[in-house]
Design a protein around this motif. Structure first.
Motif, PDB file in Angstrom:
ATOM      1  N   SER A   1      -3.302  -5.089  -2.610  1.00  0.00           N
ATOM      2  CA  SER A   1      -3.071  -3.781  -2.005  1.00  0.00           C
ATOM      3  C   SER A   1      -3.838  -2.702  -2.765  1.00  0.00           C
ATOM      4  CB  SER A   1      -1.576  -3.446  -1.972  1.00  0.00           C
ATOM      5  OG  SER A   1      -1.020  -3.502  -3.273  1.00  0.00           O
ATOM      6  N   LYS A   2      -4.050  -1.576  -2.095  1.00  0.00           N
ATOM      7  CA  LYS A   2      -4.895  -0.530  -2.659  1.00  0.00           C
ATOM      8  C   LYS A   2      -4.510   0.829  -2.087  1.00  0.00           C
ATOM      9  CE  LYS A   2      -9.775   0.961  -2.602  1.00  0.00           C
ATOM     10  NZ  LYS A   2     -11.143   0.612  -2.161  1.00  0.00           N
ATOM     11  N   ALA A   3      -4.632   1.870  -2.915  1.00  0.00           N
ATOM     12  CA  ALA A   3      -4.505   3.260  -2.471  1.00  0.00           C
ATOM     13  C   ALA A   3      -5.528   4.068  -3.253  1.00  0.00           C
ATOM     14  CB  ALA A   3      -3.096   3.790  -2.721  1.00  0.00           C
ATOM     15  N   GLU A   4      -6.073   5.105  -2.664  1.00  0.00           N
ATOM     16  CA  GLU A   4      -7.096   5.875  -3.355  1.00  0.00           C
ATOM     17  C   GLU A   4      -7.046   7.349  -2.968  1.00  0.00           C
ATOM     18  OE1 GLU A   4     -11.090   4.705  -2.241  1.00  0.00           O
ATOM     19  OE2 GLU A   4     -10.366   3.939  -0.327  1.00  0.00           O
TER      20      GLU A   4
ATOM     21  N   ASP B   1       0.826  -1.207   0.000  1.00  0.00           N
ATOM     22  CA  ASP B   1       0.000   0.000   0.000  1.00  0.00           C
ATOM     23  C   ASP B   1       0.863   1.261   0.000  1.00  0.00           C
ATOM     24  OD1 ASP B   1      -2.002  -1.847   0.247  1.00  0.00           O
ATOM     25  OD2 ASP B   1      -2.794  -1.116   2.147  1.00  0.00           O
ATOM     26  N   GLY B   2       1.901   1.252   0.836  1.00  0.00           N
ATOM     27  CA  GLY B   2       2.753   2.434   0.949  1.00  0.00           C
ATOM     28  C   GLY B   2       3.488   2.773  -0.326  1.00  0.00           C
ATOM     29  N   ALA B   3       3.785   1.761  -1.132  1.00  0.00           N
ATOM     30  CA  ALA B   3       4.469   2.000  -2.402  1.00  0.00           C
ATOM     31  C   ALA B   3       3.506   2.537  -3.456  1.00  0.00           C
ATOM     32  CB  ALA B   3       5.123   0.717  -2.895  1.00  0.00           C
ATOM     33  N   LEU B   4       2.197   2.290  -3.278  1.00  0.00           N
ATOM     34  CA  LEU B   4       1.210   2.780  -4.240  1.00  0.00           C
ATOM     35  C   LEU B   4       0.887   4.263  -4.037  1.00  0.00           C
ATOM     36  CD1 LEU B   4      -1.411  -0.135  -4.357  1.00  0.00           C
ATOM     37  CD2 LEU B   4       0.279   0.461  -6.099  1.00  0.00           C
ATOM     38  N   ARG B   5       0.888   4.715  -2.792  1.00  0.00           N
ATOM     39  CA  ARG B   5       0.416   6.077  -2.511  1.00  0.00           C
ATOM     40  C   ARG B   5       1.169   7.164  -3.275  1.00  0.00           C
ATOM     41  NH1 ARG B   5       0.473   3.979   2.947  1.00  0.00           N
ATOM     42  NH2 ARG B   5      -1.584   3.130   3.427  1.00  0.00           N
ATOM     43  N   PRO B   6       2.505   7.090  -3.404  1.00  0.00           N
ATOM     44  CA  PRO B   6       3.206   8.136  -4.167  1.00  0.00           C
ATOM     45  C   PRO B   6       2.849   8.131  -5.654  1.00  0.00           C
ATOM     46  CG  PRO B   6       4.733   6.939  -2.747  1.00  0.00           C
ATOM     47  CD  PRO B   6       3.462   6.160  -2.769  1.00  0.00           C
ATOM     48  N   LEU B   7       2.213   7.053  -6.134  1.00  0.00           N
ATOM     49  CA  LEU B   7       1.870   6.942  -7.550  1.00  0.00           C
ATOM     50  C   LEU B   7       0.501   7.543  -7.868  1.00  0.00           C
ATOM     51  CD1 LEU B   7       3.012   3.238  -8.096  1.00  0.00           C
ATOM     52  CD2 LEU B   7       4.377   5.326  -8.336  1.00  0.00           C
ATOM     53  N   LEU B   8      -0.238   7.950  -6.827  1.00  0.00           N
ATOM     54  CA  LEU B   8      -1.547   8.562  -7.035  1.00  0.00           C
ATOM     55  C   LEU B   8      -1.413   9.938  -7.682  1.00  0.00           C
ATOM     56  CD1 LEU B   8      -3.133   7.704  -3.567  1.00  0.00           C
ATOM     57  CD2 LEU B   8      -3.960   6.840  -5.771  1.00  0.00           C
TER      58      LEU B   8
ATOM     59  N   GLY C   1     -12.301  10.418  -8.987  1.00  0.00           N
ATOM     60  CA  GLY C   1     -11.709   9.537  -7.993  1.00  0.00           C
ATOM     61  C   GLY C   1     -10.713   8.603  -8.642  1.00  0.00           C
ATOM     62  N   GLU C   2      -9.665   8.266  -7.910  1.00  0.00           N
ATOM     63  CA  GLU C   2      -8.646   7.351  -8.425  1.00  0.00           C
ATOM     64  C   GLU C   2      -8.400   6.246  -7.409  1.00  0.00           C
ATOM     65  OE1 GLU C   2      -4.065   7.350 -10.148  1.00  0.00           O
ATOM     66  OE2 GLU C   2      -4.637   8.822  -8.634  1.00  0.00           O
ATOM     67  N   GLU C   3      -8.308   5.025  -7.908  1.00  0.00           N
ATOM     68  CA  GLU C   3      -7.885   3.885  -7.106  1.00  0.00           C
ATOM     69  C   GLU C   3      -6.704   3.224  -7.802  1.00  0.00           C
ATOM     70  OE1 GLU C   3     -12.309   2.572  -5.408  1.00  0.00           O
ATOM     71  OE2 GLU C   3     -11.069   1.131  -6.507  1.00  0.00           O
TER      72      GLU C   3
END
Length: 208
Positions: A88-91, A36-43, A103-105
């Motif tokens: 894993s997921k980030a939004e 999850d933590g690796a996805l958040r900077p990609l939002l 909205g982005e997921e």
């Protein structure tokens, strides 16, 4: 977000007279899911989107009591739950000029899992051209149509839904693009989704 929506890999081979070494060869291991933590900077960020966008606060859960009627595949999906579909997921979500939403997921899993489950998810949402849903006690009629997608990433999926709300009709577009072991999904006003999907995909790692 109201009406947020939210996939197989077939490997074939043929050879003429391959030796024992070929028969023993194993397929390359699939990339592992990102955390999850690796996805958040990609939002997407406000800097990516430009002027007029304001990040919304985390969802209050006001639409947790949404229920679907009149579409067997969606009812089954609802019963199974889609929050745990991927590893894993980030939004994140934004409003644009106080009127439109985006909205982005981001989801990550092994590529074959992402592929099969995205196909399952979008297949369910496009299996019924019309269905009904309720948000709390509010009845909503929904019409769904598949949408064209740009040829980016490894796989692309999209549909447009028109919801008849008490305040009038609302049109939302849902588009997902898989790039390796990460999938980006945008939901919102069709023009905003079309405008920013390539930027969202470009933020994904090249080796994902």
């Amino acid at each position: 977000m109201l009406a947020t929506a939210l996939c197989g890999v077939l490997i074939t081979g043929c050879g003429g007279g391959g030796g024992d070494d070929d028969a023993k060869a194993k397929p390359a291991a699939e990339p592992k899911p990102l955390a999850d933590g690796a996805l958040r900077p990609l939002l997407l960020s406000q800097a990516d989107l430009g002027d007029g966008y304001v990040q919304e606060k985390a969802s209050s859960g006001e639409f947790d009591d949404v229920a679907v009627q009149g579409c067997a595949s969606l009812e089954k999906l609802e019963q199974n739950g889609d929050e745990s579909m991927f590893a894993s997921k980030a939004e994140i979500s934004f409003t644009y000029n106080t009127a439109s939403t985006l909205g982005e997921e981001l989801h990550s899993d092994r590529p074959s899992v992402l592929s099969s489950k995205l196909r399952e998810l979008f297949g369910a949402y496009t299996s019924c051209p019309t269905y009904s849903m309720t948000a709390g006690t509010t009845p909503i009629e929904v019409k769904v149509a598949k949408s064209a997608t740009p040829k980016i990433g490894d796989e692309q999926f999209a549909y447009t839904s028109t919801m008849e709300l008490p305040s009038g009709a609302q049109v939302l577009k849902t588009m997902a693009v898989r790039k390796g072991n990460v999938a980006v999904m945008l939901v919102g006003a069709p023009a905003l989704v079309d405008r920013h999907i390539e930027t969202a995909v470009d933020k994904l790692p090249a080796g994902s």
